[in-house]
Design a protein around this motif. Structure first.
Motif, PDB file in Angstrom:
ATOM      1  N   SER A 340       0.847  -1.192   0.000  1.00 50.77           N
ATOM      2  CA  SER A 340       0.000   0.000   0.000  1.00 50.77           C
ATOM      3  C   SER A 340       0.883   1.242   0.000  1.00 50.77           C
ATOM      4  O   SER A 340       1.745   1.405   0.868  1.00 50.77           O
ATOM      5  CB  SER A 340      -0.903   0.001   1.235  1.00 50.77           C
ATOM      6  OG  SER A 340      -1.540   1.265   1.372  1.00 50.77           O
ATOM      7  N   ILE A 341       0.666   2.126  -0.958  1.00 51.39           N
ATOM      8  CA  ILE A 341       1.482   3.340  -1.023  1.00 51.39           C
ATOM      9  C   ILE A 341       1.178   4.270   0.144  1.00 51.39           C
ATOM     10  O   ILE A 341       2.020   5.073   0.555  1.00 51.39           O
ATOM     11  CB  ILE A 341       1.269   4.064  -2.374  1.00 51.39           C
ATOM     12  CG1 ILE A 341       2.331   5.152  -2.564  1.00 51.39           C
ATOM     13  CG2 ILE A 341      -0.138   4.624  -2.484  1.00 51.39           C
ATOM     14  CD1 ILE A 341       2.337   5.768  -3.929  1.00 51.39           C
ATOM     15  N   GLU A 342      -0.020   4.114   0.718  1.00 50.09           N
ATOM     16  CA  GLU A 342      -0.384   4.979   1.851  1.00 50.09           C
ATOM     17  C   GLU A 342       0.569   4.772   3.027  1.00 50.09           C
ATOM     18  O   GLU A 342       0.934   5.718   3.730  1.00 50.09           O
ATOM     19  CB  GLU A 342      -1.826   4.686   2.281  1.00 50.09           C
ATOM     20  CG  GLU A 342      -2.300   5.572   3.417  1.00 50.09           C
ATOM     21  CD  GLU A 342      -3.719   5.233   3.852  1.00 50.09           C
ATOM     22  OE1 GLU A 342      -4.356   6.086   4.493  1.00 50.09           O
ATOM     23  OE2 GLU A 342      -4.182   4.104   3.554  1.00 50.09           O
ATOM     24  N   SER A 343       1.007   3.523   3.207  1.00 50.98           N
ATOM     25  CA  SER A 343       1.838   3.217   4.368  1.00 50.98           C
ATOM     26  C   SER A 343       3.244   3.780   4.252  1.00 50.98           C
ATOM     27  O   SER A 343       3.957   3.890   5.246  1.00 50.98           O
ATOM     28  CB  SER A 343       1.909   1.700   4.565  1.00 50.98           C
ATOM     29  OG  SER A 343       2.537   1.086   3.447  1.00 50.98           O
ATOM     30  N   ILE A 344       3.668   4.132   3.029  1.00 44.84           N
ATOM     31  CA  ILE A 344       5.037   4.624   2.853  1.00 44.84           C
ATOM     32  C   ILE A 344       5.074   6.031   2.263  1.00 44.84           C
ATOM     33  O   ILE A 344       6.139   6.537   1.930  1.00 44.84           O
ATOM     34  CB  ILE A 344       5.838   3.666   1.938  1.00 44.84           C
ATOM     35  CG1 ILE A 344       5.128   3.492   0.592  1.00 44.84           C
ATOM     36  CG2 ILE A 344       6.059   2.323   2.613  1.00 44.84           C
ATOM     37  CD1 ILE A 344       5.936   2.699  -0.422  1.00 44.84           C
ATOM     38  N   TRP A 345       3.891   6.658   2.149  1.00 47.01           N
ATOM     39  CA  TRP A 345       3.793   7.967   1.492  1.00 47.01           C
ATOM     40  C   TRP A 345       4.733   8.999   2.113  1.00 47.01           C
ATOM     41  O   TRP A 345       5.359   9.794   1.411  1.00 47.01           O
ATOM     42  CB  TRP A 345       2.350   8.454   1.540  1.00 47.01           C
ATOM     43  CG  TRP A 345       2.116   9.743   0.800  1.00 47.01           C
ATOM     44  CD1 TRP A 345       2.010  10.999   1.320  1.00 47.01           C
ATOM     45  CD2 TRP A 345       1.971   9.881  -0.607  1.00 47.01           C
ATOM     46  NE1 TRP A 345       1.798  11.923   0.331  1.00 47.01           N
ATOM     47  CE2 TRP A 345       1.765  11.264  -0.879  1.00 47.01           C
ATOM     48  CE3 TRP A 345       1.989   8.994  -1.683  1.00 47.01           C
ATOM     49  CZ2 TRP A 345       1.587  11.759  -2.162  1.00 47.01           C
ATOM     50  CZ3 TRP A 345       1.799   9.495  -2.965  1.00 47.01           C
ATOM     51  CH2 TRP A 345       1.611  10.854  -3.192  1.00 47.01           C
TER      52      TRP A 345
END
Length: 740
Positions: A340-345
């Motif tokens: 998930s890109i949200e977790s590393i944004w």
């Protein structure tokens, strides 16, 4: 890391002692002793040849072999024998010199395998007829012949099967057994209850029991007789093997009859090899003597030395070979999981630093494409030097670090001289030669899928920031016009990048024909994969020079030489205008006046030499297609053997690339301004006009005079006179026919 020693106990499982002659049998024993193994390993392996094995013979022969360290025969002998029989190294430790990169097929963590128990049925629950019928119905069609053995003979305490029966069908056997209920001896024959009974799990032709008598290569036997039974059961289930029948042998092993569904014996061998390798990888100590399709397995429904041979389960695991194969390959694809890109944004990973500023990052791939004689190899050698010294290449700054140049084309001496020539032409100090390694492989190049692991092995601890492979046509595997095959080929570069954490740079040639009308991505020979796979593509295309454009380059170089020579002799050049020093004739006049005579004559010699050099220069344009950076302006260069130099004259930027279509169109346009007949009439008029002008009323005129007047050769004049038809030629003189 030191290479882990091979376990020869596993390797010899690929060598069937039945197939070995006496010398090969002895060689295995000598190799085992040389490598420090106990005689029991050789004895256990030899015992698989039930016909020729004699207890105590191995121990007696063992004592005649040289001791440990004698070096007469080594473990390599066993490895070679195993390779000849299909064995390949599949160790999960550091890559061997000849290893191939591939999936490890590991599904089970052997350290955490828990046993899966099974229970032998009680006497009241054991119905031999049901066991036999269930086995036959699961594995065979009613019309298929079944090979089975109930008679045995004893040798040194072991019971061995006879050839047995093989001409009765499964349907016939099932009907007879149902009629006799649990008295299977009436149908299949009486047997020794200490020995048990056997059955061949593939159908036969009714003529014999060899591999050639097998009619369907449907099943393979997986057996291990030196493991805990509950552990065998657990691994067989966890591997999801497409098992048709899983049975207990009545002694030390389970027998898994696995669906392989091969179309012929060759495919059967490949699938069994794959099957055994997967099982071995996951903790099964496979008995490889069971690899033949006509092999006997234990027949459920019979007693064996106080234990029951019975079916544990049927049709377990995946339903077919294809389904299992896809599962194994899929579970070992080594692909990362989606994230998930949200977790590393807010914590994105750092980008790889540039290797070539604004062109290529470290750890990425670059292709240099161009036609022959473009100096691609020299350009890559220049790049090696630039990386080693941390200097600019084609105007772009390079990171400093170690680089490996894989030379596939040049002989060693030529390659080394080229490096020195390039350093000399660049006028660079060779302060960081330790940063350049060269791997000379001319005459030893191998396909890239074989080269990649060997390259990785040698480069693993060198900390290269770039590996340059020149050229790739020497190592291409497959058809370069096949997108699928070239995609697989280019994947080898990814493996090198990933394993070594370095950039891979390689060069390839253009396709045949004119390139000017093509996009840079379409010029490289072969599949478009070549252009679309790398992160950076630099494409070279030659520019066609006019004499004026070459003169500009020559004049600039001559003026630079003159100015340098004037300064060397401490002539104050400020006394002359800039225009005087930029015009060849003016600059030469100044030099002639200001320099000593001898110095001036040397200057003329140097200018003459420089003019010869420039006459051999070629002009090139580099067009870049980049994935990580914005597209830069096209770059124009002179190939000033042996280096590429940026165009400092500005004359190359306005040269347009012409396609072959444009060239043909222009040529045809000029040619077709007038029709053929019109051009013929013009030629006739021109020769008649020339005759009248030269003869001045005389009857004849010389051929030479006509040639000089028309500005063409005498041969051309003769052709035009013949075309006209009203003139004759006599001993070099021309006159009109039928003249008065």
């Amino acid at each position: 890391m030191e290479q882990q020693k091979l376990n020869l106990k596993e390797v010899i499982q690929y060598i069937d002692p039945v197939e070995c002659d006496y010398s090969e049998w002895c060689a295995v024993g000598m190799a085992l002793k040389e490598e420090g193994y106990d005689v029991s390993v050789w004895d256990e392996w030899s015992s698989r040849d039930t016909v020729r094995y004699h207890s105590g013979e191995c121990d007696k022969k063992w004592r005649t072999f040289g001791g440990y360290g004698s070096g007469s025969v080594t473990g390599g002998t066993i490895v070679q024998m195993a390779k000849e029989r299909g064995w390949k190294p599949h160790d999960s430790h550091e890559l061997d010199w000849d290893s191939e990169i591939g999936s490890e097929y590991v599904v089970i963590d052997k350290a955490y395998v828990e046993g899966k128990d099974f229970a032998e049925p009680a006497d009241s629950e054991f119905h031999p007829a049901d066991e036999v019928i269930r086995y036959l119905e699961t594995l065979f069609q009613p019309e298929e012949n079944v090979g089975y053995v109930t008679e045995s003979w004893e040798k040194e305490g072991k019971f061995l099967p006879t050839k047995g029966s093989y001409d009765r069908t499964a349907g016939e056997l099932i009907r007879s057994i149902k009629a006799h209920k649990d008295d299977i001896g009436q149908v299949l024959g009486d047997y020794n209850k200490k020995a048990g009974a056997w059955i061949r799990f593939n159908p036969l032709d009714g003529e014999g029991v060899k591999n050639g008598n097998v009619t369907e290569f449907r099943y393979a036997l997986v057996e291990s007789d030196n493991m805990d039974l509950s552990k065998q059961n657990a691994i067989l289930h966890e591997l999801e093997l497409p098992i048709a029948v899983l049975s207990y042998s009545g002694k030390k092993s389970l027998h898994a009859i696995v669906k392989v569904d091969a179309v012929d014996f060759k495919e059967y061998q490949k699938r069994v090899e794959y099957l055994y390798n997967v099982c071995t990888k996951n903790g099964m100590s496979i008995d490889r003597q069971n690899k033949n399709p006509s092999r006997l397995s234990r027949f459920p429904g019979f007693l064996r030395d106080g234990h029951k041979q019975f079916i544990i389960d049927t049709n377990i695991g995946k339903s077919t070979w294809d389904e299992w194969y896809e599962w194994i390959e899929g579970i070992n694809d080594n692909l990362p999981e989606p994230e998930s890109i949200e977790s590393i944004w807010d914590n994105l990973p750092a980008l790889s630093p540039p290797l070539i500023t604004d062109i290529l990052r470290q750890g990425h791939k670059m292709l240099l494409a161009g036609p022959s004689k473009a100096g691609k190899s020299y350009a890559l050698i220049e790049l090696c030097c630039a990386i080693a010294e941390g200097r600019k290449w084609l105007g772009y700054q390079c990171a400093k670090g170690k680089v490996l140049y894989v030379n596939l084309e040049l002989d060693r001496a030529s390659c080394l001289h080229r490096f020195k020539d390039v350093y000399t032409a660049l006028h660079w100090a060779h302060d960081s030669l330790k940063n350049i390694d060269i791997w000379n492989l001319r005459g030893n190049s191998i396909p890239m899928d074989k080269l990649a692991p060997k390259l990785i092995r040698r480069a693993a601890k060198k900390n290269y920031i770039a590996v340059i492979i020149d050229p790739i046509y020497k190592v291409i595997t497959g058809d370069e016009n096949s997108a699928e095959q070239m995609s697989n080929f280019c994947n080898q570069f990814d493996k090198v990048c990933t394993e070594l954490n370095c950039a891979v740079i390689y060069c390839h040639h253009h396709s045949k024909g004119e390139q000017g009308g093509k996009k840079s991505m379409d010029r490289a020979s072969g599949s478009g994969v070549f252009a679309r796979d790398p992160d950076a593509l630099l494409d070279l295309i030659e520019l066609e020079l006019t004499e004026d454009q070459r003169s500009v380059k020559s004049d600039r170089a001559i003026c630079d030489i003159i100015e340098e020579r004037l300064k060397r002799f401490e002539v104050n050049t400020n006394r002359f205008s800039q225009d005087d020093l930029l015009v060849v004739n003016s600059a030469l006049s100044i030099a002639e006046k200001e320099l000593p005579r001898a110095a001036y004559m040397r200057l003329i010699e140097d200018i003459t030499a420089k003019q010869k050099q420039i006459a051999a220069y070629s002009a090139w344009r580099i067009d870049a297609t980049l994935r990580e950076f914005p597209k830069p302006p096209t770059m124009n260069f002179w190939f000033e053997y042996p280096i590429h130099a940026e165009d400092d004259t500005g004359t190359l930027k306005d040269i347009e690339l012409e396609s072959s279509w444009n060239k043909t169109w222009k040529k045809n346009f000029k040619r077709n301004k007038k029709s053929k007949s019109e051009r013929a009439d013009e030629r006739k008029k021109s020769v008649a006009t020339a005759f009248e002008a030269c003869s001045m009323g005389a009857d004849e005129v010389s051929l030479k005079e006509l040639s000089e007047y028309m500005g063409v050769t005498e041969k051309t004049v003769r052709a035009r006179l013949k075309e006209h038809g009203n003139f004759y030629i006599d001993d070099g003189n021309v006159g009109k026919k039928n003249s008065e």
